[in-house]
Scaffold this motif. Structure first.
Motif, PDB file in Angstrom:
ATOM      1  N   ALA A 228       0.826  -1.209   0.000  1.00 30.21           N
ATOM      2  CA  ALA A 228       0.000   0.000   0.000  1.00 30.21           C
ATOM      3  C   ALA A 228       0.862   1.261   0.000  1.00 30.21           C
ATOM      4  CB  ALA A 228      -0.933   0.002   1.213  1.00 30.21           C
ATOM      5  N   VAL A 229       2.009   1.207   0.647  1.00 31.03           N
ATOM      6  CA  VAL A 229       2.863   2.387   0.785  1.00 31.03           C
ATOM      7  C   VAL A 229       3.757   2.600  -0.441  1.00 31.03           C
ATOM      8  CG1 VAL A 229       4.743   3.407   2.147  1.00 31.03           C
ATOM      9  CG2 VAL A 229       2.809   2.339   3.303  1.00 31.03           C
ATOM     10  N   GLN A 230       4.112   1.530  -1.144  1.00 31.61           N
ATOM     11  CA  GLN A 230       5.087   1.656  -2.237  1.00 31.61           C
ATOM     12  C   GLN A 230       4.710   2.683  -3.300  1.00 31.61           C
ATOM     13  OE1 GLN A 230       8.180   0.215  -1.984  1.00 31.61           O
ATOM     14  NE2 GLN A 230       8.533   1.751  -3.559  1.00 31.61           N
ATOM     15  N   PRO A 231       3.455   2.729  -3.794  1.00 29.70           N
ATOM     16  CA  PRO A 231       3.135   3.769  -4.786  1.00 29.70           C
ATOM     17  C   PRO A 231       3.260   5.185  -4.210  1.00 29.70           C
ATOM     18  CG  PRO A 231       1.300   2.210  -4.545  1.00 29.70           C
ATOM     19  CD  PRO A 231       2.360   1.817  -3.572  1.00 29.70           C
ATOM     20  N   ILE A 232       2.978   5.335  -2.925  1.00 30.67           N
ATOM     21  CA  ILE A 232       3.109   6.643  -2.271  1.00 30.67           C
ATOM     22  C   ILE A 232       4.580   7.036  -2.229  1.00 30.67           C
ATOM     23  CG2 ILE A 232       2.681   7.966  -0.154  1.00 30.67           C
ATOM     24  CD1 ILE A 232       0.424   5.823   0.408  1.00 30.67           C
ATOM     25  N   VAL A 233       5.432   6.092  -1.853  1.00 32.70           N
ATOM     26  CA  VAL A 233       6.879   6.332  -1.820  1.00 32.70           C
ATOM     27  C   VAL A 233       7.379   6.715  -3.213  1.00 32.70           C
ATOM     28  CG1 VAL A 233       9.130   5.200  -1.493  1.00 32.70           C
ATOM     29  CG2 VAL A 233       7.306   4.858   0.180  1.00 32.70           C
ATOM     30  N   ASN A 234       6.928   5.995  -4.221  1.00 35.79           N
ATOM     31  CA  ASN A 234       7.342   6.311  -5.598  1.00 35.79           C
ATOM     32  C   ASN A 234       6.933   7.729  -5.984  1.00 35.79           C
ATOM     33  OD1 ASN A 234       8.316   3.694  -5.747  1.00 35.79           O
ATOM     34  ND2 ASN A 234       6.589   2.926  -6.939  1.00 35.79           N
ATOM     35  N   ASP A 235       5.694   8.119  -5.645  1.00 31.21           N
ATOM     36  CA  ASP A 235       5.228   9.478  -5.937  1.00 31.21           C
ATOM     37  C   ASP A 235       6.017  10.516  -5.149  1.00 31.21           C
ATOM     38  OD1 ASP A 235       3.346   8.558  -7.742  1.00 31.21           O
ATOM     39  OD2 ASP A 235       1.657   8.717  -6.339  1.00 31.21           O
ATOM     40  N   ASN A 236       6.315  10.209  -3.878  1.00 30.25           N
ATOM     41  CA  ASN A 236       7.097  11.137  -3.056  1.00 30.25           C
ATOM     42  C   ASN A 236       8.464  11.386  -3.682  1.00 30.25           C
ATOM     43  OD1 ASN A 236       5.056  11.283  -1.147  1.00 30.25           O
ATOM     44  ND2 ASN A 236       5.985   9.773   0.213  1.00 30.25           N
ATOM     45  N   ARG A 237       9.107  10.308  -4.100  1.00 29.60           N
ATOM     46  CA  ARG A 237      10.435  10.441  -4.716  1.00 29.60           C
ATOM     47  C   ARG A 237      10.348  11.236  -6.009  1.00 29.60           C
ATOM     48  NH1 ARG A 237      12.193   4.173  -3.684  1.00 29.60           N
ATOM     49  NH2 ARG A 237      12.603   4.409  -1.447  1.00 29.60           N
ATOM     50  N   LYS A 238       9.322  10.957  -6.804  1.00 28.08           N
ATOM     51  CA  LYS A 238       9.142  11.676  -8.072  1.00 28.08           C
ATOM     52  C   LYS A 238       8.967  13.175  -7.821  1.00 28.08           C
ATOM     53  CE  LYS A 238       6.234  11.629 -12.177  1.00 28.08           C
ATOM     54  NZ  LYS A 238       5.047  11.034 -12.818  1.00 28.08           N
ATOM     55  N   THR A 239       8.164  13.504  -6.824  1.00 28.90           N
ATOM     56  CA  THR A 239       7.943  14.913  -6.476  1.00 28.90           C
ATOM     57  C   THR A 239       9.235  15.567  -6.006  1.00 28.90           C
ATOM     58  OG1 THR A 239       5.633  14.505  -5.874  1.00 28.90           O
ATOM     59  CG2 THR A 239       6.682  16.459  -4.911  1.00 28.90           C
ATOM     60  N   ALA A 240       9.930  14.892  -5.103  1.00 25.97           N
ATOM     61  CA  ALA A 240      11.145  15.472  -4.516  1.00 25.97           C
ATOM     62  C   ALA A 240      12.261  15.640  -5.550  1.00 25.97           C
ATOM     63  CB  ALA A 240      11.629  14.613  -3.357  1.00 25.97           C
ATOM     64  N   LEU A 241      12.311  14.750  -6.519  1.00 26.94           N
ATOM     65  CA  LEU A 241      13.410  14.780  -7.493  1.00 26.94           C
ATOM     66  C   LEU A 241      13.026  15.441  -8.816  1.00 26.94           C
ATOM     67  CD1 LEU A 241      14.801  11.184  -6.822  1.00 26.94           C
ATOM     68  CD2 LEU A 241      15.657  13.372  -5.934  1.00 26.94           C
ATOM     69  N   ALA A 242      11.862  16.101  -8.840  1.00 26.55           N
ATOM     70  CA  ALA A 242      11.404  16.770 -10.061  1.00 26.55           C
ATOM     71  C   ALA A 242      12.441  17.789 -10.532  1.00 26.55           C
ATOM     72  CB  ALA A 242      10.065  17.458  -9.820  1.00 26.55           C
ATOM     73  N   GLY A 243      12.742  17.745 -11.822  1.00 24.17           N
ATOM     74  CA  GLY A 243      13.665  18.719 -12.408  1.00 24.17           C
ATOM     75  C   GLY A 243      15.130  18.391 -12.203  1.00 24.17           C
ATOM     76  N   ILE A 244      15.418  17.251 -11.608  1.00 24.14           N
ATOM     77  CA  ILE A 244      16.806  16.840 -11.393  1.00 24.14           C
ATOM     78  C   ILE A 244      17.106  15.712 -12.376  1.00 24.14           C
ATOM     79  CG2 ILE A 244      18.452  15.877  -9.735  1.00 24.14           C
ATOM     80  CD1 ILE A 244      16.736  17.149  -7.510  1.00 24.14           C
TER      81      ILE A 244
END
Length: 143
Positions: free
Chosen positions: A104-120
Motif C-alpha cells: 500500500a505504501v510503495q506507490p506513495i513512496v514512488n510518488d514522493n520520490r518523483k515529487t522530490a526529485l522533479a527537475g533533477i
C-alpha cells in the motif's frame, strides 16, 4: 550564515522530504510511520539481521529500533520465528499484513520520490550520490 553550510541544507532537505512523505502516507490512510516502513523494508530485504544491524541500516539507535520492532510485532506486521538451531534467538519475518502495508505504501513512496526529485536529471542524481558517498567515506576514520 546557516544557509551557507551544506550540512544545514542537506538536513533541511531530508527533514522536508520526511515531512512531505509522512503527510502523504497519512493522507492515504495508511497507519505506518516512515521509520516503521523503513524497518519493514529492511527486514523484507534482509531477514537475518540483528537489532544492531537493523539500526545501522535505518540510521536509528538500538533503543528506537527495539521500540519499532515491538510495535510492528504487536500490530501483527512482523512475527518472530524461533531459530531451530538456537532456541534463544528468533528470526523476524514480515507477515502477510506487513506485506499488505508495504504494498500500500510503495506507490506513495514512488510518488514522493518523483515529487522530490522533479527537475533533477539522472546525471545530477548520479553526481549527488557520488558526492554524498564521498562525504560518508570522509567521515569514517582510516582503518
Amino acid at each position: 550564515m546557516l544557509s551557507n553550510i551544506v550540512f544545514y541544507s542537506l538536513d533541511r532537505a531530508i527533514r522536508s522530504y520526511r515531512r512531505m512523505a509522512q503527510a502523504n502516507i497519512d493522507r492515504a490512510g495508511v497507519n505506518i510511520t516512515i521509520d516503521q516502513w523503513l524497518v519493514l523494508r529492511v527486514l523484507l530485504e534482509h531477514d537475518d539481521l540483528t537489532q544492531n544491524e537493523i539500526a545501522e541500516h535505518v540510521f536509528k539507535d538500538q533503543a528506537s529500533v527495539a521500540r519499532i520492532l515491538a510495535l510492528l510485532t504487536q500490530r501483527g506486521l512482523l512475527s518472530a520465528v524461533p531459530l531451530p538451531h538456537d532456541g534463544r534467538r528468533t528470526q523476524l519475518r514480515v507477515t502477510e499484513e506487513g506485506h499488505r502495508i508495504l504494498d500500500a505504501v510503495q506507490p506513495i513512496v514512488n510518488d514522493n520520490r518523483k515529487t522530490a526529485l522533479a527537475g533533477i536529471s539522472d546525471d545530477e542524481l548520479a553526481q549527488l550520490r557520488s558526492l554524498l558517498e564521498r562525504i560518508t567515506q570522509n567521515c569514517h576514520p582510516p582503518a
